[in-house]
Design a protein around this motif. Structure first.
Motif, PDB file in Angstrom:
ATOM      1  N   ARG A   1      21.019 -12.769 -25.613  1.00 51.72           N
ATOM      2  CA  ARG A   1      21.806 -12.477 -24.423  1.00 51.72           C
ATOM      3  C   ARG A   1      21.604 -13.544 -23.340  1.00 51.72           C
ATOM      4  O   ARG A   1      21.457 -13.234 -22.164  1.00 51.72           O
ATOM      5  CB  ARG A   1      21.478 -11.081 -23.879  1.00 51.72           C
ATOM      6  N   SER A   2      21.634 -14.807 -23.766  1.00 52.69           N
ATOM      7  CA  SER A   2      21.574 -15.920 -22.825  1.00 52.69           C
ATOM      8  C   SER A   2      22.894 -16.675 -22.853  1.00 52.69           C
ATOM      9  O   SER A   2      23.677 -16.549 -23.795  1.00 52.69           O
ATOM     10  CB  SER A   2      20.414 -16.859 -23.162  1.00 52.69           C
ATOM     11  N   TYR A   3      23.115 -17.470 -21.808  1.00 58.22           N
ATOM     12  CA  TYR A   3      24.374 -18.206 -21.676  1.00 58.22           C
ATOM     13  C   TYR A   3      24.056 -19.644 -21.297  1.00 58.22           C
ATOM     14  O   TYR A   3      23.537 -19.911 -20.201  1.00 58.22           O
ATOM     15  CB  TYR A   3      25.260 -17.559 -20.605  1.00 58.22           C
ATOM     16  N   VAL A   4      24.344 -20.574 -22.207  1.00 61.98           N
ATOM     17  CA  VAL A   4      24.182 -22.004 -21.939  1.00 61.98           C
ATOM     18  C   VAL A   4      25.548 -22.535 -21.511  1.00 61.98           C
ATOM     19  O   VAL A   4      26.484 -22.565 -22.310  1.00 61.98           O
ATOM     20  CB  VAL A   4      23.656 -22.745 -23.178  1.00 61.98           C
ATOM     21  N   ALA A   5      25.652 -22.944 -20.270  1.00 59.49           N
ATOM     22  CA  ALA A   5      26.946 -23.323 -19.709  1.00 59.49           C
ATOM     23  C   ALA A   5      27.483 -24.596 -20.351  1.00 59.49           C
ATOM     24  O   ALA A   5      26.736 -25.413 -20.902  1.00 59.49           O
ATOM     25  CB  ALA A   5      26.814 -23.510 -18.204  1.00 59.49           C
ATOM     26  N   ALA A   6      28.775 -24.775 -20.267  1.00 65.32           N
ATOM     27  CA  ALA A   6      29.426 -25.965 -20.815  1.00 65.32           C
ATOM     28  C   ALA A   6      28.786 -27.227 -20.242  1.00 65.32           C
ATOM     29  O   ALA A   6      28.568 -27.333 -19.036  1.00 65.32           O
ATOM     30  CB  ALA A   6      30.920 -25.942 -20.499  1.00 65.32           C
TER      31      ALA A   6
ATOM     32  N   GLU B   1      19.618 -11.690 -13.956  1.00 68.68           N
ATOM     33  CA  GLU B   1      19.599 -10.752 -12.823  1.00 68.68           C
ATOM     34  C   GLU B   1      19.698 -11.473 -11.472  1.00 68.68           C
ATOM     35  O   GLU B   1      20.036 -10.852 -10.465  1.00 68.68           O
ATOM     36  CB  GLU B   1      18.334  -9.909 -12.878  1.00 68.68           C
ATOM     37  N   CYS B   2      19.387 -12.773 -11.477  1.00 67.77           N
ATOM     38  CA  CYS B   2      19.460 -13.563 -10.238  1.00 67.77           C
ATOM     39  C   CYS B   2      20.715 -14.411 -10.161  1.00 67.77           C
ATOM     40  O   CYS B   2      20.910 -15.152  -9.180  1.00 67.77           O
ATOM     41  CB  CYS B   2      18.230 -14.465 -10.119  1.00 67.77           C
ATOM     42  N   TRP B   3      21.553 -14.352 -11.188  1.00 66.08           N
ATOM     43  CA  TRP B   3      22.741 -15.189 -11.226  1.00 66.08           C
ATOM     44  C   TRP B   3      23.785 -14.646 -10.261  1.00 66.08           C
ATOM     45  O   TRP B   3      24.190 -13.485 -10.345  1.00 66.08           O
ATOM     46  CB  TRP B   3      23.305 -15.249 -12.630  1.00 66.08           C
ATOM     47  N   SER B   4      24.253 -15.498  -9.339  1.00 64.64           N
ATOM     48  CA  SER B   4      25.177 -15.040  -8.295  1.00 64.64           C
ATOM     49  C   SER B   4      26.638 -15.361  -8.603  1.00 64.64           C
ATOM     50  O   SER B   4      27.536 -14.886  -7.908  1.00 64.64           O
ATOM     51  CB  SER B   4      24.793 -15.669  -6.945  1.00 64.64           C
ATOM     52  N   GLY B   5      26.883 -16.183  -9.629  1.00 63.95           N
ATOM     53  CA  GLY B   5      28.259 -16.532  -9.957  1.00 63.95           C
ATOM     54  C   GLY B   5      29.068 -15.324 -10.410  1.00 63.95           C
ATOM     55  O   GLY B   5      28.591 -14.491 -11.177  1.00 63.95           O
ATOM     56  N   GLU B   6      30.307 -15.247  -9.951  1.00 68.67           N
ATOM     57  CA  GLU B   6      31.134 -14.074 -10.227  1.00 68.67           C
ATOM     58  C   GLU B   6      31.634 -14.030 -11.666  1.00 68.67           C
ATOM     59  O   GLU B   6      31.804 -12.954 -12.236  1.00 68.67           O
ATOM     60  CB  GLU B   6      32.326 -14.047  -9.273  1.00 68.67           C
ATOM     61  N   ARG B   7      31.870 -15.181 -12.279  1.00 69.79           N
ATOM     62  CA  ARG B   7      32.560 -15.202 -13.569  1.00 69.79           C
ATOM     63  C   ARG B   7      31.735 -14.613 -14.701  1.00 69.79           C
ATOM     64  O   ARG B   7      32.285 -14.184 -15.708  1.00 69.79           O
ATOM     65  CB  ARG B   7      32.980 -16.628 -13.906  1.00 69.79           C
TER      66      ARG B   7
ATOM     67  N   ILE C   1      27.056 -10.144 -17.914  1.00 68.35           N
ATOM     68  CA  ILE C   1      25.692  -9.715 -17.613  1.00 68.35           C
ATOM     69  C   ILE C   1      25.609  -8.194 -17.563  1.00 68.35           C
ATOM     70  O   ILE C   1      24.648  -7.592 -18.064  1.00 68.35           O
ATOM     71  CB  ILE C   1      25.231 -10.353 -16.290  1.00 68.35           C
ATOM     72  N   ALA C   2      26.610  -7.553 -17.012  1.00 69.93           N
ATOM     73  CA  ALA C   2      26.642  -6.088 -16.997  1.00 69.93           C
ATOM     74  C   ALA C   2      26.699  -5.528 -18.416  1.00 69.93           C
ATOM     75  O   ALA C   2      26.051  -4.523 -18.740  1.00 69.93           O
ATOM     76  CB  ALA C   2      27.835  -5.603 -16.178  1.00 69.93           C
ATOM     77  N   HIS C   3      27.466  -6.199 -19.269  1.00 70.36           N
ATOM     78  CA  HIS C   3      27.531  -5.777 -20.680  1.00 70.36           C
ATOM     79  C   HIS C   3      26.170  -5.923 -21.338  1.00 70.36           C
ATOM     80  O   HIS C   3      25.736  -5.031 -22.082  1.00 70.36           O
ATOM     81  CB  HIS C   3      28.575  -6.625 -21.405  1.00 70.36           C
ATOM     82  N   TRP C   4      25.463  -7.042 -21.105  1.00 71.17           N
ATOM     83  CA  TRP C   4      24.124  -7.231 -21.656  1.00 71.17           C
ATOM     84  C   TRP C   4      23.202  -6.088 -21.240  1.00 71.17           C
ATOM     85  O   TRP C   4      22.466  -5.541 -22.059  1.00 71.17           O
ATOM     86  CB  TRP C   4      23.526  -8.541 -21.152  1.00 71.17           C
TER      87      TRP C   4
ATOM     88  N   GLU D   1      23.985  -2.885 -23.060  1.00 70.23           N
ATOM     89  CA  GLU D   1      23.534  -2.933 -24.446  1.00 70.23           C
ATOM     90  C   GLU D   1      22.021  -2.787 -24.545  1.00 70.23           C
ATOM     91  O   GLU D   1      21.507  -2.121 -25.446  1.00 70.23           O
ATOM     92  CB  GLU D   1      23.978  -4.252 -25.093  1.00 70.23           C
ATOM     93  N   ALA D   2      21.288  -3.422 -23.610  1.00 69.80           N
ATOM     94  CA  ALA D   2      19.827  -3.310 -23.608  1.00 69.80           C
ATOM     95  C   ALA D   2      19.390  -1.865 -23.380  1.00 69.80           C
ATOM     96  O   ALA D   2      18.468  -1.376 -24.044  1.00 69.80           O
ATOM     97  CB  ALA D   2      19.233  -4.235 -22.550  1.00 69.80           C
ATOM     98  N   ARG D   3      20.078  -1.153 -22.456  1.00 64.52           N
ATOM     99  CA  ARG D   3      19.743   0.258 -22.224  1.00 64.52           C
ATOM    100  C   ARG D   3      20.057   1.094 -23.451  1.00 64.52           C
ATOM    101  O   ARG D   3      19.299   2.020 -23.791  1.00 64.52           O
ATOM    102  CB  ARG D   3      20.536   0.766 -21.014  1.00 64.52           C
ATOM    103  N   ARG D   4      21.165   0.786 -24.115  1.00 60.86           N
ATOM    104  CA  ARG D   4      21.553   1.566 -25.289  1.00 60.86           C
ATOM    105  C   ARG D   4      20.561   1.411 -26.425  1.00 60.86           C
ATOM    106  O   ARG D   4      20.313   2.347 -27.191  1.00 60.86           O
ATOM    107  CB  ARG D   4      22.942   1.112 -25.750  1.00 60.86           C
ATOM    108  N   GLN D   5      19.936   0.235 -26.540  1.00 60.16           N
ATOM    109  CA  GLN D   5      19.022  -0.018 -27.640  1.00 60.16           C
ATOM    110  C   GLN D   5      17.605   0.507 -27.398  1.00 60.16           C
ATOM    111  O   GLN D   5      16.789   0.507 -28.293  1.00 60.16           O
ATOM    112  CB  GLN D   5      18.966  -1.527 -27.912  1.00 60.16           C
ATOM    113  N   ARG D   6      17.324   0.903 -26.159  1.00 62.57           N
ATOM    114  CA  ARG D   6      15.987   1.431 -25.855  1.00 62.57           C
ATOM    115  C   ARG D   6      15.768   2.792 -26.502  1.00 62.57           C
ATOM    116  O   ARG D   6      16.665   3.560 -26.697  1.00 62.57           O
ATOM    117  CB  ARG D   6      15.798   1.539 -24.348  1.00 62.57           C
TER     118      ARG D   6
END
Length: 223
Positions: free
Chosen positions: A172-177, A201-207, A212-215, A218-223
């Protein structure tokens, strides 16, 4: 030498579709070299297996020992090297060059250059380049077996990004272009520039907020 005589056998699902000018079961270099030295000495190479409901477009090359799961799409000019595995539902696009002994999980999307031995997790997207360090060019090409990158599940490597060496990109990481990664990345981080890592959790970019909300969900669902 008639190289077709040492092609590996191929099994293709009856519901799969194959385009024009494809090559399946191409022998790996070591077997060709051995055949050149002693014609007729080679055993049959490892079988190529393509599952059901796959679409393999034009000029696709699958080397010996490749396994393609069900429901995969390989677009024009895709190359998959020997003893590689592609999980079900995965799409390989834009003429990707997948090297040897690569493992790609299920429901992934892969483009670009993927070096030998790389592992890409389920549901990941890799649009950039995954490469070895190549710090020993003075040694024989096959003598050096460098550590490959590992891309864990649900991760994105953006277009033009480059992951170099035995680097692990956490889930659940994102390596930008255009980013360059030469260090391990923990789970749920955004990477920009050269090794600039920001916790999701500290990422302020809107896009990326919906991703991140989906991640998190999913993390809560797998607990």
């Amino acid at each position: 030498m008639n190289i077709e005589s040492i092609y590996a056998p191929v099994t293709i699902g009856t519901t799969s579709v194959v385009g024009a000018h494809c090559t399946f079961g191409y022998p790996k270099e070591a077997r060709i070299r051995d055949e050149q030295k002693l014609p007729g000495s080679q055993r049959v190479g490892a079988r190529v297996v393509v599952g059901e409901r796959c679409q393999l477009a034009n000029q696709v090359v699958l080397h010996e020992g490749v396994s393609i799961g069900d429901d995969c799409v390989l677009e024009d000019r895709v190359r998959v090297g020997y003893d590689s595995t592609v999980g079900a539902g995965t799409r390989i696009v834009y003429g990707a060059f997948v090297c040897d002994r690569v493992t790609i999980g299920a429901n992934a999307v892969v483009a670009g250059f993927i070096c030998d031995g790389t592992r890409i997790g389920d549901r990941s997207t890799v649009m950039g380049e995954l490469v070895h360090e190549y710090t020993r060019p003075h040694q024989d090409w096959w003598e050096v077996d460098e550590e490959p990158p590992i891309i864990e599940a649900d991760t994105v490597v953006g277009f033009g990004a480059r992951v170099v060496g035995g680097v692990r990109i956490g889930p659940r990481s994102y390596v930008a272009a255009g980013a360059v990664v030469t260090k391990d990345v923990s789970a749920e981080h955004v990477v920009t520039g050269v090794n600039l890592q920001t916790p999701a959790e500290c990422w302020s970019g809107e896009r990326l907020q919906s991703l991140i909300a989906h991640w998190r969900a999913e993390a809560r669902r797998q607990r």
